[in-house]
Design an enzyme around this catalytic site. Sequence first.
Site, mmCIF file in Angstrom:
data_model
loop_
_atom_site.group_PDB
_atom_site.id
_atom_site.type_symbol
_atom_site.label_atom_id
_atom_site.label_comp_id
_atom_site.label_asym_id
_atom_site.label_seq_id
_atom_site.Cartn_x
_atom_site.Cartn_y
_atom_site.Cartn_z
ATOM 1 N N LYS A 1 0.786 -1.129 -0.034
ATOM 2 C CA LYS A 1 -0.130 -0.071 0.079
ATOM 3 C C LYS A 1 0.966 1.287 -0.135
ATOM 4 C CE LYS A 1 -3.374 2.196 2.651
ATOM 5 N NZ LYS A 1 -4.573 2.394 3.695
ATOM 6 N N GLU B 1 10.565 -4.698 4.491
ATOM 7 C CA GLU B 1 10.574 -6.155 4.052
ATOM 8 C C GLU B 1 10.205 -6.212 2.777
ATOM 9 O OE1 GLU B 1 9.130 -4.753 6.667
ATOM 10 O OE2 GLU B 1 9.254 -6.159 8.580
ATOM 11 N N GLY C 1 -4.963 -1.748 5.007
ATOM 12 C CA GLY C 1 -4.065 -2.980 4.522
ATOM 13 C C GLY C 1 -4.708 -4.436 4.846
ATOM 14 N N ARG C 2 -5.068 -4.504 6.068
ATOM 15 C CA ARG C 2 -5.757 -5.762 6.436
ATOM 16 C C ARG C 2 -7.294 -6.188 6.058
ATOM 17 N NH1 ARG C 2 -4.436 -2.388 10.419
ATOM 18 N NH2 ARG C 2 -6.071 -1.702 11.661
ATOM 19 N N GLU D 1 -4.386 -6.625 14.876
ATOM 20 C CA GLU D 1 -4.102 -5.237 14.453
ATOM 21 C C GLU D 1 -5.127 -3.989 14.483
ATOM 22 O OE1 GLU D 1 -2.358 -3.959 10.291
ATOM 23 O OE2 GLU D 1 -0.591 -4.494 11.504
ATOM 24 N N HIS E 1 -5.154 -33.202 17.960
ATOM 25 C CA HIS E 1 -4.072 -34.023 18.569
ATOM 26 C C HIS E 1 -2.757 -33.054 19.098
ATOM 27 C CE1 HIS E 1 -5.961 -37.738 17.321
ATOM 28 N NE2 HIS E 1 -6.314 -36.808 16.082
ATOM 29 N N LYS F 1 9.377 -0.720 13.961
ATOM 30 C CA LYS F 1 10.059 -0.174 12.740
ATOM 31 C C LYS F 1 11.215 0.667 12.891
ATOM 32 C CE LYS F 1 5.774 -0.628 9.951
ATOM 33 N NZ LYS F 1 4.845 -0.100 9.163
#
Length: 552
Positions: free
Chosen positions: A214, A220, A276-277, A362, A393, A516
């Site tokens: 965005k 990253e 973004g999410r 978030e 399990h 960051k």
Amino acid sequence: MTHTNAAGRTRLDQLPQWRALAQHRDKLGDTGLRELFDGDPERAVRHGVEVGDLYLDYSKHLVTEETLRLLRDLAEAVDVAGLRDAMFRGEKINVTEGRAVLHTALRAPRDVVIEVDGEDVVPGVHSVLDRMSAFADAVRAGQWAGHTGLPIRTVVNIGIGGSDLGPAMAYEALRPYAQRDLDVRFVSNVDGADLHEALRDLDPERTLFIVASKTFTTQETLTNARVAKAWLLDCLGAEESAVAKHFVAVSTNTAEVSAFGIDPEHMFEFWDWVGGRYSYDSAIGLSLMIAIGPVRFREMLDGFRLVDEHFRTAPVEHNAPMLMGLLGVWYRGFYDAQTHAVLPYSHYLAKFPAYLQQLDMESNGKSVDRDGEPVRWQTGPVVWGTPGTNGQHAYYQLLHQGTSLVPADLIGFARPIGELGVLAEQHDLLMANLFAQGQALAFGKTADEVRAEGVPAELVRHRCFEGDRPSSTLLASELSPSVLGQLVALYEHKVFVQGAVWNIDSFDQWGVELGKVLAKRVEPTLAAGASTDGLDASTATLVDRYRRLRGR
Ligand code: F6P
């Protein structure tokens, strides 16, 4: 004394409706699900809601009619519906960033008008969808050729957070609908291992990178994109101009996209009113659209829209996101439930819990309210989970007999996907496990029942299940693109409801910033001989040890 916050709003925990819930919780004590079901033969039927292809069973919750009424009163008192309508109208309800919150516009039909700052945003949404469709069709048909003229066969999406989790989850979920001769990969981690594993067996001539960000400033993503570009040019022995055929961008930031070397002609746009999410149904879903095709992608958008309409119009008592949100408020506020498990009984939904972690945590992992005051109540839970039956399990032991109350969502589908062939016979077994888990969590097993099985006295306590561990069951016909859209919209709006009740801004994410900034400060200190002045003692010691281990 009643406390108001800086904006003159009565604090949530001071509202009579909140206090009524607290008193009601005391009165309810340890009233259990056996009792509630025994006392009400209609309970299961009444506590079911149909939304599109989804059926929500919320009968196995620690609530009575009175609880639900009080929760609805609370929603009314804090005006969840008012905030919802403001969101749909495009008002700037993201108060700390001064932005509208309009992911719902991403799935609006062409003829609807939704304005932000006096401008209708819907034509722009459809124009990008149309461009995406033409591009996706060209790649799928092998008509989009790389620099050497060979058709693209692998698509690598480089992004992180909302620019990765949504498309990666949906690609996994809708694999049966994907064009199987096209490989789609997702690289997110700044750990070079992620990119290495994605690229090591790839043919650069047939590889297309989608750089999805965005902001187009995320460390990253830009690091991985730069390395991918160098890899491509190196392998092809080509000049910068080769980038045009192998790199496209998805972003809101044209300037940074150009600065990276991608022609804005090859950029698919979205807007700052899409969080973004909340973005994988925007151009961020380009990789997914290439995989499943524009027609299926639009079916998914229709699924989103169906639940948007339900959320916007259904009365609270039949409104699935409202109910799911309010139930979460109940357990966070009055049962001290710290976490919420999402347990999809579908292998294809393996990445759904991770996707929801960002969506929920978030959004609602906040401790300051929308008016800038510290909150005095619990906000978002820790969200976690993995697909059933694997979790059974591993950690279900704790769900059944541990000391924490973990409300859970069990998600299943009636029909397995068509191409499973003979393996489809396993589906009943899968679903039997889902139903059995909901049953065991809710009703447990009493000491009398254990004794009746002849269990030795000293083991009876160990073999009892308390029950009263609440769960919702979401059952749908099959995991189609539309159903996935419905499911995601359901959770988006559930998260919205909770943020509205807790009076927090569910659409900012200031909590990710500090890390960051500090990473940028720490990085230069890792070089040989660099000063660690300014680092705290613990970090300086770790940096020092790291440098020694690296031989610096
Ligand atoms: O750091 C958090 C975050 O801003 C998320 O909200 C977002 O989804 C992710 O980073 C990626 O951001 P971008 O799409 O701008 O690269």
